[in-house]
Write a protein that holds these residues in place. Structure first.
Motif, short mmCIF file in Angstrom:
data_model
loop_
_atom_site.label_atom_id
_atom_site.label_comp_id
_atom_site.label_asym_id
_atom_site.label_seq_id
_atom_site.Cartn_x
_atom_site.Cartn_y
_atom_site.Cartn_z
N GLY A 265 0.72 -1.33 0.10
CA GLY A 265 -0.06 -0.12 -0.09
C GLY A 265 0.82 1.46 0.10
N LYS A 266 1.99 1.06 -0.36
CA LYS A 266 2.96 2.26 -0.51
C LYS A 266 3.29 3.01 -1.79
CE LYS A 266 5.25 1.09 3.94
NZ LYS A 266 5.97 -0.39 4.44
N GLY A 267 2.43 2.49 -2.69
CA GLY A 267 2.48 2.97 -3.98
C GLY A 267 1.54 4.12 -4.25
N GLN A 268 1.69 4.48 -5.73
CA GLN A 268 1.03 5.85 -5.72
C GLN A 268 -0.36 5.97 -5.30
OE1 GLN A 268 1.59 6.67 -10.17
NE2 GLN A 268 3.64 7.44 -9.55
N SER A 269 -1.17 4.77 -5.48
CA SER A 269 -2.45 4.96 -5.15
C SER A 269 -2.91 4.57 -3.85
CB SER A 269 -3.25 3.82 -6.03
OG SER A 269 -3.00 2.55 -5.71
N GLY A 270 -1.87 4.02 -3.04
CA GLY A 270 -2.20 3.87 -1.84
C GLY A 270 -2.87 2.67 -1.31
N ALA A 271 -3.35 1.96 -2.43
CA ALA A 271 -3.82 0.60 -2.26
C ALA A 271 -3.10 -0.40 -2.20
CB ALA A 271 -4.83 0.15 -3.52
N ARG A 272 -3.34 -1.30 -1.05
CA ARG A 272 -2.75 -2.78 -1.26
C ARG A 272 -3.08 -3.76 -2.12
NH1 ARG A 272 -1.87 -4.90 4.86
NH2 ARG A 272 -1.13 -6.60 3.59
N TYR A 273 -2.24 -4.13 -3.28
CA TYR A 273 -2.50 -4.64 -4.31
C TYR A 273 -2.66 -6.32 -4.03
CZ TYR A 273 -1.88 -1.01 -7.84
OH TYR A 273 -1.95 0.01 -8.52
N SER A 274 -3.50 -7.07 -4.77
CA SER A 274 -3.38 -8.66 -4.66
C SER A 274 -2.72 -9.16 -5.68
CB SER A 274 -4.93 -9.04 -4.93
OG SER A 274 -5.64 -9.09 -3.75
N SER A 275 -2.23 -10.56 -5.61
CA SER A 275 -1.55 -11.12 -6.45
C SER A 275 -2.47 -12.02 -7.15
CB SER A 275 -0.28 -11.61 -5.83
OG SER A 275 0.15 -12.70 -6.79
N ARG A 276 -2.23 -12.04 -8.35
CA ARG A 276 -2.93 -13.27 -9.24
C ARG A 276 -1.83 -13.55 -10.61
NH1 ARG A 276 -6.20 -12.51 -5.75
NH2 ARG A 276 -8.12 -12.37 -5.67
N TYR A 277 -1.73 -15.09 -10.51
CA TYR A 277 -0.80 -15.38 -11.66
C TYR A 277 -1.24 -16.77 -12.03
CZ TYR A 277 3.52 -16.34 -14.13
OH TYR A 277 4.38 -16.55 -15.25
N ILE A 278 -1.68 -16.73 -13.23
CA ILE A 278 -2.08 -18.39 -13.72
C ILE A 278 -1.05 -18.91 -14.20
CG2 ILE A 278 -3.83 -19.40 -15.25
CD1 ILE A 278 -5.44 -16.94 -15.24
N GLY A 279 0.00 -18.12 -15.03
CA GLY A 279 1.22 -18.90 -15.44
C GLY A 279 0.69 -19.17 -16.78
N SER A 280 -0.22 -18.51 -17.53
CA SER A 280 -0.75 -18.65 -18.95
C SER A 280 -1.13 -17.34 -19.31
CB SER A 280 -1.95 -19.42 -18.93
OG SER A 280 -2.70 -19.87 -20.20
N MET A 281 -0.41 -16.90 -20.43
CA MET A 281 -0.30 -15.39 -20.69
C MET A 281 -1.75 -14.89 -21.15
SD MET A 281 1.93 -13.30 -23.61
CE MET A 281 2.13 -11.56 -23.35
#
Ligand code: FDP
Length: 396
Positions: A296-312
């Motif tokens: 949450g220390k980026g420009q938007s102040g939001a805490r991001y979630s991670s999502r990664y399928i590994g399929s582009m």
């Protein structure tokens, strides 16, 4: 009604309707009835009938292409190509969805078959490549085809001097296939360069060489690009340089119908999508960026979630719809990352830019890069414009 009893009732209803009606009709009845029953259970009131689904009035991909080419004559020739691509997508979707039943999972030849990039080929990699080549070959519009699964670009003999060059990754994310996770086909269409048009009496060897070099064009020269995603539904998303539209395959009528008109990637998202296991080998700027957005220390102040399928295709599709950033960075082991410029990074960048997003290697716009090799790799970051711009500042 308890959930288990409700499920059992639905199962009985499905069995009954399946026994007496054509599959497509019974499917639509079951889903309509189930939804109506669900709303009744939730509200304790009589069910409100769902509006009927009139597939006959839907904007099919074929109708869309016809209307587009009537508006713009230049798109007429692309119509034949899109028609072949949609047939290839339907065929591959069918094979993918039945792969576990028809013994199409696993490695080509039982293992040991590798493409020119040293990657082991799955059975469906090879089959999907053949399907696309066959479908495109007879359009009469293509002179050269380059594919992830071909060592070198291939000349289309039936149409040696045709107008277009197609590049594609027949089954991207195929390492996921045996687990029935999303995969996809990525394609890009370039116009052949002037010097590739060959006279009948031209020296073939030299002409061939020139033709083959036609695949090596920067993303900015793409006239169309898209992907077909094989997931819980089959979705074909593409651009011809005038916005991005998404079509979902309606299995009841066997047609792609417009479900995602004029896709716009949100200006900013809250999801990052990288293979974070590689982070110890990333450059410090990227490590700092990911640390900032997830705390949450980026420009938007939001805490991001991670999502990664590994399929582009799946990861880019989600990024287009929900926003955020997807990337496959370079690292200490692989300075150019993993994704291929010609048939992965450039077509996807074209789509993302057409949808109002951004795409970069971290140092330059991917669409500007002139390829030097067919299977060249490039660090890739794409997604919401504000997210990609923020990343660029960390990498500067
Ligand atoms: P795959 O090898 O399964 O075909 O470039 C291919 C690709 O998948 C992309 O679809 C995907 O984004 C990436 O590789 C995943 O790589 P990692 O397993 O290294 O995360």
């Amino acid at each position: 009604m308890k959930a288990t009893a409700f499920a059992a009732a639905c199962a009985v209803l499905a069995t009954c309707t399946d026994a007496f009606m054509p599959a497509a009709l019974s499917r639509s009845l079951v889903s309509t009835n189930s939804r109506a029953t669900l709303s009744m259970v939730a509200a304790g009131t009589p069910p409100v009938a769902d509006p009927p689904v009139h597939s006959a009035s839907a904007m099919t991909l074929s109708r869309f292409m016809l209307e587009q080419s009537m508006k713009n004559q230049e798109l007429q020739e692309l119509e034949a190509l899109m028609s072949s691509i949609q047939i290839a997508c339907k065929t591959i979707a069918n094979l993918v969805s039945r792969a576990g039943i028809t013994d199409l999972t696993g490695m080509q030849g039982g293992g040991g078959s590798v493409n020119i990039q040293g990657e082991e080929q799955k059975k469906l990699d090879v089959i999907s490549n053949d399907i696309l080549k066959e479908c495109l070959r007879y359009t009469g519009k293509l002179g050269v085809i380059a594919s992830e699964e071909e060592d070198h670009p291939v000349l289309v003999e039936e149409a040696f001097s045709a107008k277009y060059v197609a590049v594609f990754d027949p089954l991207d994310g195929s390492s996921n296939i045996d687990a029935a996770i999303s995969t996809g086909t990525i394609f890009g269409i370039f116009e052949e360069k002037e010097e590739c048009l060959v006279d009948d009496d031209a020296d073939l060897a030299e002409a061939q060489l020139k033709c083959l070099l036609n695949t090596l064009q920067p993303g900015d020269n793409l006239v169309a690009a898209g992907y077909c995603m094989y997931s819980s539904s089959t979705i074909l998303v593409f651009t011809m340089g005038n916005g991005v539209n998404g079509f979902t395959l309606d299995p009841t009528i066997g047609e792609f119908v417009l479900t995602h008109p004029n896709i716009q990637v949100p200006k900013r998202g809250k999801i990052y999508s990288f293979n974070e296991a590689n982070s110890p080998d990333w450059e410090v700027g990227l490590q700092n960026y990911v640390e900032a957005i997830k705390t949450g220390k980026g420009q938007s102040g939001a805490r991001y979630s991670s999502r990664y399928i590994g399929s582009m295709v799946g990861d880019v599709h989600r990024t287009l719809l929900y926003g955020g950033i997807f990337g496959y960075p370079g690292d200490k082991k692989n300075p150019n990352g993993k994704l291929r410029l010609l048939y992965e990074a450039a077509p996807m960048s074209y789509i993302v830019e057409q949808a109002g997003g951004k795409s970069t290697t971290g140092k330059e716009r991917i669409m500007n890069i002139h390829p030097e090799k067919v299977h060249q790799r490039v660090p890739t970051f794409l997604g919401s414009a504000d997210d990609v711009s923020e990343l660029e500042k960390f990498l500067a």
